[in-house]
Design an enzyme around this catalytic site. Sequence first.
Site, PDB file in Angstrom:
ATOM      1  N   GLY A  10       0.836  -1.201   0.000  1.00 15.24           N
ATOM      2  CA  GLY A  10       0.000   0.000   0.000  1.00 15.24           C
ATOM      3  C   GLY A  10       0.869   1.248   0.000  1.00 15.24           C
ATOM      4  O   GLY A  10       2.098   1.172   0.052  1.00 15.24           O
ATOM      5  N   ILE A  12       1.234   3.694   2.341  1.00 11.59           N
ATOM      6  CA  ILE A  12       2.041   3.931   3.544  1.00 11.59           C
ATOM      7  C   ILE A  12       3.058   2.793   3.730  1.00 11.59           C
ATOM      8  O   ILE A  12       4.220   3.032   4.051  1.00 11.59           O
ATOM      9  CB  ILE A  12       1.135   4.095   4.788  1.00 11.59           C
ATOM     10  CG1 ILE A  12       0.264   5.342   4.602  1.00 11.59           C
ATOM     11  CG2 ILE A  12       1.970   4.194   6.065  1.00 11.59           C
ATOM     12  CD1 ILE A  12      -0.813   5.549   5.650  1.00 11.59           C
ATOM     13  N   ASP A  31       0.748  -8.703   0.953  1.00 12.87           N
ATOM     14  CA  ASP A  31      -0.321  -7.835   0.455  1.00 12.87           C
ATOM     15  C   ASP A  31      -1.184  -8.646  -0.503  1.00 12.87           C
ATOM     16  O   ASP A  31      -0.655  -9.465  -1.262  1.00 12.87           O
ATOM     17  CB  ASP A  31       0.271  -6.628  -0.282  1.00 12.87           C
ATOM     18  CG  ASP A  31      -0.657  -5.432  -0.259  1.00 12.87           C
ATOM     19  OD1 ASP A  31      -0.304  -4.415   0.361  1.00 12.87           O
ATOM     20  OD2 ASP A  31      -1.759  -5.516  -0.856  1.00 12.87           O
ATOM     21  N   GLY A  36      -3.475  -2.213  -2.572  1.00 14.44           N
ATOM     22  CA  GLY A  36      -2.035  -2.009  -2.783  1.00 14.44           C
ATOM     23  C   GLY A  36      -1.699  -2.298  -4.238  1.00 14.44           C
ATOM     24  O   GLY A  36      -2.546  -2.753  -5.003  1.00 14.44           O
ATOM     25  N   THR A  95     -12.500  -7.702   6.836  1.00 16.78           N
ATOM     26  CA  THR A  95     -11.059  -7.549   6.644  1.00 16.78           C
ATOM     27  C   THR A  95     -10.423  -6.918   7.866  1.00 16.78           C
ATOM     28  O   THR A  95      -9.402  -7.389   8.372  1.00 16.78           O
ATOM     29  CB  THR A  95     -10.781  -6.626   5.430  1.00 16.78           C
ATOM     30  OG1 THR A  95     -11.471  -7.141   4.317  1.00 16.78           O
ATOM     31  CG2 THR A  95      -9.314  -6.533   5.118  1.00 16.78           C
ATOM     32  N   ALA A 117      -2.084  -0.171  12.832  1.00 13.97           N
ATOM     33  CA  ALA A 117      -2.475   1.099  12.222  1.00 13.97           C
ATOM     34  C   ALA A 117      -3.967   1.314  12.407  1.00 13.97           C
ATOM     35  O   ALA A 117      -4.781   0.488  11.995  1.00 13.97           O
ATOM     36  CB  ALA A 117      -2.132   1.087  10.734  1.00 13.97           C
ATOM     37  N   TYR A 149     -16.556   1.481   9.228  1.00 16.23           N
ATOM     38  CA  TYR A 149     -15.096   1.560   9.180  1.00 16.23           C
ATOM     39  C   TYR A 149     -14.560   2.024  10.526  1.00 16.23           C
ATOM     40  O   TYR A 149     -13.647   1.405  11.102  1.00 16.23           O
ATOM     41  CB  TYR A 149     -14.690   2.528   8.067  1.00 16.23           C
ATOM     42  CG  TYR A 149     -13.211   2.747   7.944  1.00 16.23           C
ATOM     43  CD1 TYR A 149     -12.342   1.675   7.778  1.00 16.23           C
ATOM     44  CD2 TYR A 149     -12.670   4.024   7.987  1.00 16.23           C
ATOM     45  CE1 TYR A 149     -10.967   1.881   7.657  1.00 16.23           C
ATOM     46  CE2 TYR A 149     -11.303   4.241   7.858  1.00 16.23           C
ATOM     47  CZ  TYR A 149     -10.460   3.163   7.699  1.00 16.23           C
ATOM     48  OH  TYR A 149      -9.111   3.376   7.576  1.00 16.23           O
TER      49      TYR A 149
END
Length: 317
Positions: A10, A12, A31, A36, A95, A117, A149
Amino acid sequence: MRVFITGGAGFIGSHLTDTLLDAGDDVVILDDLSTGSADNFRRFKANPRFQYQVASFLDVPLINELVDGADIVYHLAAAVGVKLIVESPVYTIETNVRGTEIVLAAAAKKKKPVFVASTSEVYGKSTDFPFREDGDLVMGATTKGRWSYACSKAIDEFLAIAYYREKGLPTVVGRLFNTVGPRQTARYGMVLPSFARQAKANEPITVYGDGKQTRCFCHVGDTVRALAGLMRTEASYGQVFNIGGGREISMRALAELVRDTAGSKSEIVYVPYAEAYAAGFEDMMRRVPDTSKLRAHLGWEPQKSLEDIVRDVVDSV
Ligand code: UDP
């Protein structure tokens, strides 16, 4: 250090990979390339200290193996981008929650430090500005897609803190505010790469709503410096840190700054939220981090000004 990064392809993750390889670490990324991109890690392929796996982070045996082989884990993999989140809430929730459970359970076996994160979205509709880590989180109705989210990432935070307290797993939660820079795609609706792409093409710059809503942008280089710094310090374990930029700007002013930086002829147009997003969308009018905890803890300061950031993004799209 042997570092394992979920979501390493991705935006970051690829900058974090850059920073850690430069610092002499070995880096393995995983990933599924859902958001990504292989372009983001192509540049590292020749480096013998870099390895990648294209697979799902819901693959438990693989995660166990990769976590076992690492000294430290950065768990960045998540469903990201407001557009994706509003359009695919099942994918988002599964996810984010299941992925974090799998990574933390794997790390807990041998107590591997994990960075988790999170996002400024968890502050939700709070109006207690600037947002402090110990402030209340204010969520909207469960019938409004966007909040899935925020809630899924809040569960990730609860899990990370619970693993620290109950199982002694060294975890650190970073709440990332609007993070921008080269390699961020406009595909998932993020504002700065969208504006920059529109300005460079002399197409209308699409400001949603009346453009009075504000954000604080942080350059990804400053963000990943904070991530790496936090994981180098044991005093970070079990804690939550805001990571974000200092200068607040309205989307209207941002559109003008991008247009001027790009030397563009684009007109700035205002698009009603109902047209811009699916039904059930609520925007945040302000989003301002209090980063005093991070500054005091690491002596961290963002090095890039907003002008530098916009220039960098305009040059890279
Ligand atoms: N936005 C906009 N035009 C765009 C994309 C986004 O005006 O083409 C607005 C969006 O409504 C929000 C702000 O820019 O108010 C930041 O959006 P982004 O999705 O980048 O981040 P977030 O909303 O998660 O802070």
